[in-house]
Design a protein around this motif. Sequence first.
Motif, PDB file in Angstrom:
ATOM      1  N   GLY A  73      47.024  47.647  46.401  1.00 48.71           N
ATOM      2  CA  GLY A  73      49.004  48.004  46.349  1.00 48.71           C
ATOM      3  C   GLY A  73      49.075  47.139  47.505  1.00 48.71           C
ATOM      4  O   GLY A  73      50.495  46.870  47.861  1.00 48.71           O
ATOM      5  N   GLU A  74      48.274  46.692  48.579  1.00 50.70           N
ATOM      6  CA  GLU A  74      48.989  45.571  49.672  1.00 50.70           C
ATOM      7  C   GLU A  74      49.255  44.227  49.104  1.00 50.70           C
ATOM      8  O   GLU A  74      49.885  42.744  49.801  1.00 50.70           O
ATOM      9  CB  GLU A  74      48.190  45.413  50.507  1.00 50.70           C
ATOM     10  CG  GLU A  74      47.680  47.155  51.548  1.00 50.70           C
ATOM     11  CD  GLU A  74      47.370  47.086  53.286  1.00 50.70           C
ATOM     12  OE1 GLU A  74      47.026  45.146  53.846  1.00 50.70           O
ATOM     13  OE2 GLU A  74      47.185  48.485  53.527  1.00 50.70           O
ATOM     14  N   GLY A  75      48.610  44.185  47.610  1.00 50.29           N
ATOM     15  CA  GLY A  75      48.542  42.641  47.260  1.00 50.29           C
ATOM     16  C   GLY A  75      47.591  41.297  47.649  1.00 50.29           C
ATOM     17  O   GLY A  75      47.750  40.508  46.917  1.00 50.29           O
ATOM     18  N   LEU A  76      46.328  42.337  48.256  1.00 46.32           N
ATOM     19  CA  LEU A  76      44.769  41.111  48.245  1.00 46.32           C
ATOM     20  C   LEU A  76      44.496  41.164  46.643  1.00 46.32           C
ATOM     21  O   LEU A  76      44.747  42.029  46.242  1.00 46.32           O
ATOM     22  CB  LEU A  76      43.798  41.462  49.021  1.00 46.32           C
ATOM     23  CG  LEU A  76      42.573  40.786  49.305  1.00 46.32           C
ATOM     24  CD1 LEU A  76      42.986  39.854  50.214  1.00 46.32           C
ATOM     25  CD2 LEU A  76      42.107  41.950  50.094  1.00 46.32           C
ATOM     26  N   SER A  77      44.075  39.718  46.779  1.00 45.73           N
ATOM     27  CA  SER A  77      43.352  39.360  45.472  1.00 45.73           C
ATOM     28  C   SER A  77      41.791  40.049  45.468  1.00 45.73           C
ATOM     29  O   SER A  77      41.178  39.447  46.277  1.00 45.73           O
ATOM     30  CB  SER A  77      44.367  37.942  45.170  1.00 45.73           C
ATOM     31  OG  SER A  77      44.987  37.370  44.796  1.00 45.73           O
ATOM     32  N   ILE A  78      41.552  39.795  44.328  1.00 48.35           N
ATOM     33  CA  ILE A  78      40.214  40.861  44.654  1.00 48.35           C
ATOM     34  C   ILE A  78      39.724  40.505  43.527  1.00 48.35           C
ATOM     35  O   ILE A  78      39.768  40.820  42.115  1.00 48.35           O
ATOM     36  CB  ILE A  78      40.239  42.390  44.667  1.00 48.35           C
ATOM     37  CG1 ILE A  78      41.014  42.807  45.916  1.00 48.35           C
ATOM     38  CG2 ILE A  78      38.617  42.548  44.602  1.00 48.35           C
ATOM     39  CD1 ILE A  78      40.992  43.910  45.733  1.00 48.35           C
ATOM     40  N   LEU A  79      38.241  39.678  43.317  1.00 47.19           N
ATOM     41  CA  LEU A  79      36.891  39.769  42.032  1.00 47.19           C
ATOM     42  C   LEU A  79      36.073  40.983  42.391  1.00 47.19           C
ATOM     43  O   LEU A  79      35.290  40.753  43.359  1.00 47.19           O
ATOM     44  CB  LEU A  79      36.441  38.053  41.815  1.00 47.19           C
ATOM     45  CG  LEU A  79      34.998  38.058  41.117  1.00 47.19           C
ATOM     46  CD1 LEU A  79      35.724  37.798  39.752  1.00 47.19           C
ATOM     47  CD2 LEU A  79      34.656  37.325  41.469  1.00 47.19           C
ATOM     48  N   LEU A  80      35.897  41.638  41.608  1.00 43.75           N
ATOM     49  CA  LEU A  80      35.303  43.109  41.182  1.00 43.75           C
ATOM     50  C   LEU A  80      33.647  42.854  40.917  1.00 43.75           C
ATOM     51  O   LEU A  80      34.676  42.792  39.534  1.00 43.75           O
ATOM     52  CB  LEU A  80      35.643  43.897  41.692  1.00 43.75           C
ATOM     53  CG  LEU A  80      35.614  45.698  41.832  1.00 43.75           C
ATOM     54  CD1 LEU A  80      35.561  46.376  42.412  1.00 43.75           C
ATOM     55  CD2 LEU A  80      37.009  46.197  41.214  1.00 43.75           C
TER      56      LEU A  80
END
Length: 229
Positions: free
Chosen positions: A179-186
């Motif tokens: 929601g804060e716009g952080l890019s994530i690879l999960l």
Amino acid sequence: MSALLELSAVTAGYGAVQALFGVDLAVAEGEVVALMGRNGMGKTTTVRTICRMLPATGGRLTFAGHDLTRLPSHRAARLGLGLVPEGRRTFGPLTVAENLAVAARPGAWDLARVTTLFPRLGERRGQMARTLSGGEQQMLAIARALMTNPRLLILDEATEGLAPSVRQEIWAAIRALKGEGLSILLIDKSLREIATVADRAVVLERGATVWSGAMAGVAGEVADRYLGV
């Protein structure tokens, strides 16, 4: 949408044993991408290659416009790669506060902000990391990665082996980070939970990308064929 991280036909291996045979993967700014596949299909090896803990033997690997293929891991990290490794790997003899302090780099994520995300860590600031529960150690590993103020957060099995209540706390934190716009690879085994946060998925089979697309497409035939669910 331009890619923050991009892998194109990446190959890698352990000595003479090849493990990746052509991984194609991209993560855009503000995007959450799930890297999926059965056990032993190359997910963690891909993460190790991205973070420069394992050399790529072929293909193209770029992050934030930089060619990663010849960078050592510490320089890749300074570009903004934040890793939460499988198995947590917190610094056991150090306190919670010390674990966070050693990772700190200038930016929006500081001690106050990570302890707001994970209030338990604030309550245990002076406690040795080795005395924390498994769930608390996982929260600490995520908070430590955030203290580096990453442009891309990589989560390798961040909820594996945890109690259901703790898993839900961590998934809630991941959704807040999105929601804060952080890019994530999960990377995670819970398709149901991944579906609540990921925008896209990339599926690996025997060290190669065999499917990629919107998260909604990882159902039915794709899940049955490549994920065993």
